[in-house]
Design a protein around this motif. Structure first.
Motif, PDB file in Angstrom:
ATOM      1  N   GLU A 121       0.835  -1.208   0.000  1.00 11.67           N
ATOM      2  CA  GLU A 121       0.000   0.000   0.000  1.00 11.67           C
ATOM      3  C   GLU A 121       0.866   1.253   0.000  1.00 11.67           C
ATOM      4  N   GLY A 122       1.887   1.259   0.857  1.00 16.88           N
ATOM      5  CA  GLY A 122       2.772   2.415   0.913  1.00 16.88           C
ATOM      6  C   GLY A 122       3.479   2.659  -0.401  1.00 16.88           C
ATOM      7  N   TYR A 123       3.953   1.567  -1.016  1.00 12.42           N
ATOM      8  CA  TYR A 123       4.658   1.687  -2.294  1.00 12.42           C
ATOM      9  C   TYR A 123       3.747   2.260  -3.377  1.00 12.42           C
ATOM     10  N   LEU A 124       2.553   1.711  -3.503  1.00 10.43           N
ATOM     11  CA  LEU A 124       1.645   2.150  -4.564  1.00 10.43           C
ATOM     12  C   LEU A 124       1.174   3.590  -4.370  1.00 10.43           C
ATOM     13  N   ASN A 125       1.275   4.088  -3.154  1.00  5.07           N
ATOM     14  CA  ASN A 125       0.883   5.475  -2.896  1.00  5.07           C
ATOM     15  C   ASN A 125       2.022   6.466  -3.072  1.00  5.07           C
ATOM     16  N   ILE A 126       3.252   5.978  -3.049  1.00  2.00           N
ATOM     17  CA  ILE A 126       4.376   6.910  -3.045  1.00  2.00           C
ATOM     18  C   ILE A 126       5.121   6.971  -4.372  1.00  2.00           C
ATOM     19  N   VAL A 127       5.038   5.920  -5.181  1.00  2.00           N
ATOM     20  CA  VAL A 127       5.906   5.799  -6.349  1.00  2.00           C
ATOM     21  C   VAL A 127       5.488   6.774  -7.459  1.00  2.00           C
ATOM     22  N   LEU A 128       6.477   7.215  -8.247  1.00  2.00           N
ATOM     23  CA  LEU A 128       6.257   8.111  -9.378  1.00  2.00           C
ATOM     24  C   LEU A 128       5.772   7.330 -10.589  1.00  2.00           C
ATOM     25  N   PHE A 129       4.737   7.867 -11.262  1.00  2.00           N
ATOM     26  CA  PHE A 129       4.230   7.246 -12.481  1.00  2.00           C
ATOM     27  C   PHE A 129       4.538   8.068 -13.729  1.00  2.00           C
ATOM     28  N   THR A 130       4.505   9.377 -13.610  1.00  2.00           N
ATOM     29  CA  THR A 130       4.922  10.226 -14.728  1.00  2.00           C
ATOM     30  C   THR A 130       4.914  11.680 -14.282  1.00  2.00           C
ATOM     31  N   GLY A 131       5.824  12.470 -14.855  1.00  2.00           N
ATOM     32  CA  GLY A 131       5.817  13.902 -14.585  1.00  2.00           C
ATOM     33  C   GLY A 131       5.803  14.214 -13.111  1.00  2.00           C
ATOM     34  N   ARG A 132       4.708  14.865 -12.655  1.00  2.00           N
ATOM     35  CA  ARG A 132       4.516  15.139 -11.234  1.00  2.00           C
ATOM     36  C   ARG A 132       3.341  14.342 -10.672  1.00  2.00           C
ATOM     37  N   THR A 133       3.041  13.227 -11.316  1.00  2.00           N
ATOM     38  CA  THR A 133       1.935  12.371 -10.882  1.00  2.00           C
ATOM     39  C   THR A 133       2.493  11.198 -10.093  1.00  2.00           C
ATOM     40  N   TYR A 134       2.171  11.163  -8.820  1.00  2.00           N
ATOM     41  CA  TYR A 134       2.685  10.153  -7.897  1.00  2.00           C
ATOM     42  C   TYR A 134       1.510   9.379  -7.303  1.00  2.00           C
ATOM     43  N   GLY A 135       1.750   8.087  -7.063  1.00  2.00           N
ATOM     44  CA  GLY A 135       0.725   7.264  -6.446  1.00  2.00           C
ATOM     45  C   GLY A 135      -0.295   6.802  -7.471  1.00  2.00           C
ATOM     46  N   VAL A 136      -0.817   5.612  -7.245  1.00  2.00           N
ATOM     47  CA  VAL A 136      -1.662   4.971  -8.242  1.00  2.00           C
ATOM     48  C   VAL A 136      -3.008   5.673  -8.392  1.00  2.00           C
ATOM     49  N   GLU A 137      -3.540   6.264  -7.341  1.00  2.00           N
ATOM     50  CA  GLU A 137      -4.838   6.941  -7.460  1.00  2.00           C
ATOM     51  C   GLU A 137      -4.734   8.145  -8.393  1.00  2.00           C
ATOM     52  N   ALA A 138      -3.697   8.964  -8.202  1.00  2.00           N
ATOM     53  CA  ALA A 138      -3.500  10.113  -9.083  1.00  2.00           C
ATOM     54  C   ALA A 138      -3.178   9.660 -10.502  1.00  2.00           C
ATOM     55  N   ALA A 139      -2.404   8.572 -10.644  1.00  2.00           N
ATOM     56  CA  ALA A 139      -2.055   8.073 -11.973  1.00  2.00           C
ATOM     57  C   ALA A 139      -3.284   7.558 -12.716  1.00  2.00           C
ATOM     58  N   ALA A 140      -4.149   6.841 -12.010  1.00  2.00           N
ATOM     59  CA  ALA A 140      -5.385   6.355 -12.631  1.00  2.00           C
ATOM     60  C   ALA A 140      -6.252   7.526 -13.084  1.00  2.00           C
ATOM     61  N   GLY A 141      -6.297   8.573 -12.263  1.00  2.00           N
ATOM     62  CA  GLY A 141      -7.066   9.749 -12.643  1.00  2.00           C
ATOM     63  C   GLY A 141      -6.452  10.472 -13.823  1.00  2.00           C
ATOM     64  N   TYR A 142      -5.125  10.562 -13.840  1.00  2.00           N
ATOM     65  CA  TYR A 142      -4.445  11.293 -14.907  1.00  2.00           C
ATOM     66  C   TYR A 142      -4.611  10.593 -16.256  1.00  2.00           C
ATOM     67  N   PHE A 143      -4.305   9.301 -16.308  1.00  2.00           N
ATOM     68  CA  PHE A 143      -4.292   8.605 -17.595  1.00  2.00           C
ATOM     69  C   PHE A 143      -5.672   8.123 -18.048  1.00  2.00           C
ATOM     70  N   PHE A 144      -6.528   7.771 -17.077  1.00  2.00           N
ATOM     71  CA  PHE A 144      -7.789   7.120 -17.451  1.00  2.00           C
ATOM     72  C   PHE A 144      -9.029   7.804 -16.887  1.00  2.00           C
ATOM     73  N   ASP A 145      -8.848   8.869 -16.114  1.00  2.00           N
ATOM     74  CA  ASP A 145      -9.971   9.580 -15.492  1.00  2.00           C
ATOM     75  C   ASP A 145     -10.857   8.622 -14.708  1.00  2.00           C
ATOM     76  N   LYS A 146     -10.218   7.771 -13.921  1.00  2.00           N
ATOM     77  CA  LYS A 146     -10.954   6.842 -13.076  1.00  2.00           C
ATOM     78  C   LYS A 146     -10.178   6.639 -11.781  1.00  2.00           C
ATOM     79  N   THR A 147     -10.772   5.925 -10.846  1.00  2.00           N
ATOM     80  CA  THR A 147     -10.090   5.651  -9.581  1.00  2.00           C
ATOM     81  C   THR A 147      -9.223   4.413  -9.716  1.00  2.00           C
TER      82      THR A 147
END
Length: 748
Positions: free
Chosen positions: A197-223
């Motif tokens: 859980e900690g890893y998936l919330n802290i890791v960088l996915f792209t640019g300034r988008t960190y954590g899987v929730e923000a990444a899902a919102g950025y790329f797919f507009d979903k949770t």
């Protein structure tokens, strides 16, 4: 009170697995394995064995200095509606149960297939990487998810505290050893699910988008909970190279990497062959939805208030010892900043200012509306006609906030004009006089040798310095009149005569009590300059709104404030300026008498009976006719309305504004109607009670004469009631009101 202590898992101790590895491999072998894990050339390890031994490992700290995750801060209105977001890392932490199981499996499959088998450091992975790197031209890493989590936590701590950041590719041997030692300790303190859980919330996915929730919102507009197999594999594949594999810029690379992750998921039993084939054959379907950041991306029309709140935070030591640390707190601290802003009033103010003075049609001409609540000082609206921009690119684009002082992002302010005259009247009454007492307004000039009483200055007087001609709009206004009549029609010669019979320091005592300061230096008005009584000082609309709120409240001055509360991501509350009011700032009985004049100005001359609740206020125009004002109030709200030039002192006369050509300009012609249109919508949303009545004798302040009961409403001018004050022109043919003004003879 910026947080400086560690939290979360705190101090983690233990290095048993590392000791076992050391005993099994020997120090040289371990260093070689570390080099493999770090993808270091073998030559770089030549002298390492002589520097590292068991003693060094024992001395390495096993403390995970953990701060709360770097999360966005949000500025919100009084009702919790988001105005703007600030972040260095866009992240929304979520619990593991709110992350798709496909996503959990995907990241394990590609990053650490033995995640549930090792104790923080994967000996088998180290050995495999070492053999691979010796026998192959390519390099292979061996960091576990736990080690990656530790590394990200350390980087987060360094970022939040402004320290040197150690990232992959820049680590030295001690850095890697420390990471491994802490990983072993973390495994003793946290469960596997907590680490994942900690890893998936802290890791960088792209640019300034960190954590899987923000990444899902950025790329797919979903949770993150709704990610399917293919989406999960794509995101998991990004971790290796977040920017190079971004599907926006490299769809082929992102697809190949996704398919590689899908292959691992299939090989490790996370998905079936059918699911694998279906996912591999599908195209990556993006729905990119970036989260905006900063005041430039605030809600339209809210940018200037956003900028004001940001400036307030950056100046407050509660958020860090210096401006840079405060900005880091704003960008990373997950602050929930609840402001005093009323979004309904704000939108009405923005629409009204832009309608009355369209910025794109009138380059260099600004308009502002700012509203404060009298009994709290809460700023309810702060709007202007221009569009917020850093660097002027198009007409009407501007960063300067008209409403505030220079230190908060404003300019040097605008001359107050006749809006200071009510405070001269307050000083007049403070000496025991009445608004119905006579004043000799016949004097046209004060010679250079004339001095004005000023008890707080040396010798108790202020010198003019040069001959001072006092202009009225109409020649027939140089005569004796009542004080209320002189204020109602804004007669310059009456105001100057009242100041001459009173005391300049008494006048500035009253303006200071009402919180009126200069915009550039944030200093009280200077009684050494007699022209101040006609509005020569340069002030901001927020300052004047707060000053007039002292009249609207019956004598209580409340400092303007923008924050209701500020709470960080850990629930820690920060001290915000409380409601700070001085209930005895001005004499309430004198205000009651003054209101008899100011209600007439607002209701009869400005609103012309079109507002059906009690209002009071005063117009103002500076000497150059480059700044126009109306500042008015109800029983609860005070609003300053300003329009004028912000880049020069050129007169607005001769301008076409909102389709109308103005041969002459006055506060009542632009600022007044703008105030009325806004307050027709804003006023009824708050209390609009009657003002307290004055017990003494009152009459019609518009009526000429020195005795009570006179009712000549033309004031002897034959002038229209639709126009404002405040010119120093002595044009006896003028059709304007005899409200003059403002800063005549000013050299301030």
């Amino acid at each position: 009170m910026a947080k400086t202590t560690s939290s979360g898992t705190g101090v983690l101790k233990g290095n048993s697995l590392l000791s076992k590895l050391l005993a099994f491999f020997g120090i040289s072998a371990l260093l070689g394995a570390l080099g493999a894990g770090m993808m270091l050339p073998a030559g770089m390890l030549t002298g390492a064995a002589s520097q590292v031994g068991t003693e060094m490992l024992d001395q390495l700290p096993a403390e995970l200095n953990e701060e709360p995750l770097s999360t966005p801060s949000k500025i919100m209105d009084q009702d919790g509606n988001e105005i703007a977001t600030f972040y260095a890392e866009n992240r929304t932490p979520v619990e593991l149960e709110n992350i798709s199981e496909h996503m959990q499996n995907a990241v394990i499959a590609i990053e650490d297939e033995r995640f549930y088998d090792h104790s923080g450091v994967d000996g088998e992975g180290l050995a495999r990487a070492m053999v691979h790197n010796v026998t192959s031209d390519t390099q292979q890493g061996a960091s576990t998810l736990t080690q990656q989590y530790v590394n990200n936590v350390l980087v987060n701590y360094q970022n939040l505290n402004g320290l040197r950041t150690t990232v992959s590719g820049t680590k030295e041997i001690p850095d890697k050893l420390r990471e491994m030692k802490i990983a072993v300790a973390v495994e003793k303190e946290m469960s596997k699910d907590e680490i994942l859980e900690g890893y998936l919330n802290i890791v960088l996915f792209t640019g300034r988008t960190y954590g899987v929730e923000a990444a899902a919102g950025y790329f797919f507009d979903k949770t993150a909970a709704d990610l399917n197999i293919g989406e999960s594999a794509m995101l998991a594949g990004l971790v290796q190279s977040p920017n190079a594999l971004n599907p926006e810029n490299n769809p082929e690379g992102a697809t190949n990497r996704r398919n590689f992750v899908l292959g691992n998921m299939y090989d490790q039993g996370f998905i079936t062959e059918e699911e694998y084939n279906e996912a591999v054959e599908s195209e990556i379907q993006l729905n990119v939805s970036p989260e905006p950041t900063g005041c430039l991306n605030a809600e339209e029309g809210f940018e200037y208030f956003c900028d004001y709140t940001q400036q307030q935070i950056l100046a407050d030591p509660a958020f860090g010892p210096d401006r840079d640390s405060r900005q880091r707190m704003l960008d990373r601290g997950g602050l929930e900043i609840t402001t005093t802003l009323d979004s309904d009033l704000q939108r009405a103010a923005v629409e009204t200012a832009r309608e009355h003075v369209p910025a794109d049609e009138n380059e260099g001409i600004g308009a502002a509306l700012v509203t404060v609540q009298q009994d709290t000082g809460n700023i309810k609206a702060m709007a202007q006609n221009t569009h917020y921009a850093v660097g002027e690119e198009e007409p009407g684009d501007l960063a300067m906030n008209f409403s505030v002082d220079s230190q908060w992002g404003g300019g040097n302010g605008f001359q107050a004009g006749s809006t200071l005259k009510p405070f001269v009247a307050m000083a007049w009454m403070a000496e025991g006089k009445s608004m119905r007492d006579p004043i000799d307004a016949s004097r046209r000039q004060y010679n250079s040798d004339v001095t004005f009483p000023a008890y707080c200055l040396e010798d108790g007087k202020a010198s003019i310095g040069e001959d001072w001609p006092v202009g009225n709009a109409l020649d027939n206004m140089y005569k004796p009149m009542r004080m209320d009549y002189g204020l109602y029609w804004s007669i310059n010669s009456a105001t100057v005569a009242a100041a001459y019979e009173t005391d300049l320091c008494s006048i500035t005592d009253i303006t200071t009590a009402a919180g009126i300061t200069t915009a550039a230096a944030n200093e009280p008005l200077n009684p050494a300059h007699p022209a101040l009584v006609l509005g020569s000082p340069q002030v901001s609309p927020l300052t004047m709104a707060a000053g007039y709120s002292t009249l609207g409240s019956g004598g209580t001055y409340c400092e303007p404030r923008a924050f209701e509360s500020i709470v960080d991501s850990e629930g820690e509350e920060y001290t915000v300026p409380p409601v700070q009011c001085d209930p005895g700032a001005l004499n309430p009985e004198n205000i009651k008498e003054l209101n008899n004049t100011l209600t007439g100005i607002a209701d009869e001359r400005i609103a012309e009976g079109n507002i059906d609740f009690p209002i009071a206020g005063k117009t103002g125009t500076n000497n150059a006719s480059s700044s126009l004002w109306f500042i008015g109030y109800t029983s609860e709200l005070t609003t300053a309305s300003w329009a004028g030039r912000y880049s020069s002192l050129d007169s607005l006369a001769g301008s076409t504004i909102n389709g109308r050509y103005y041969n002459d300009v006055w506060g009542a012609r632009i600022a007044g109607p703008m105030w009325v249109d806004y307050m027709q919508e804003a006023g009824p949303q708050y209390e609009t009670a009657e003002f307290p009545a004055f017990d003494g004798p009152t009459g019609d302040p518009a009526a000429e004469g020195l005795s009570q009961g006179s009712s000549n409403n033309n004031g002897g001018n034959d002038s229209s009631n639709n126009n404002d004050d405040d010119s120093n022109s002595n044009d006896s043919d003028s059709n304007e009101d005899s409200e003059d003004d403002d800063s005549s003879g000013d050299d301030d």
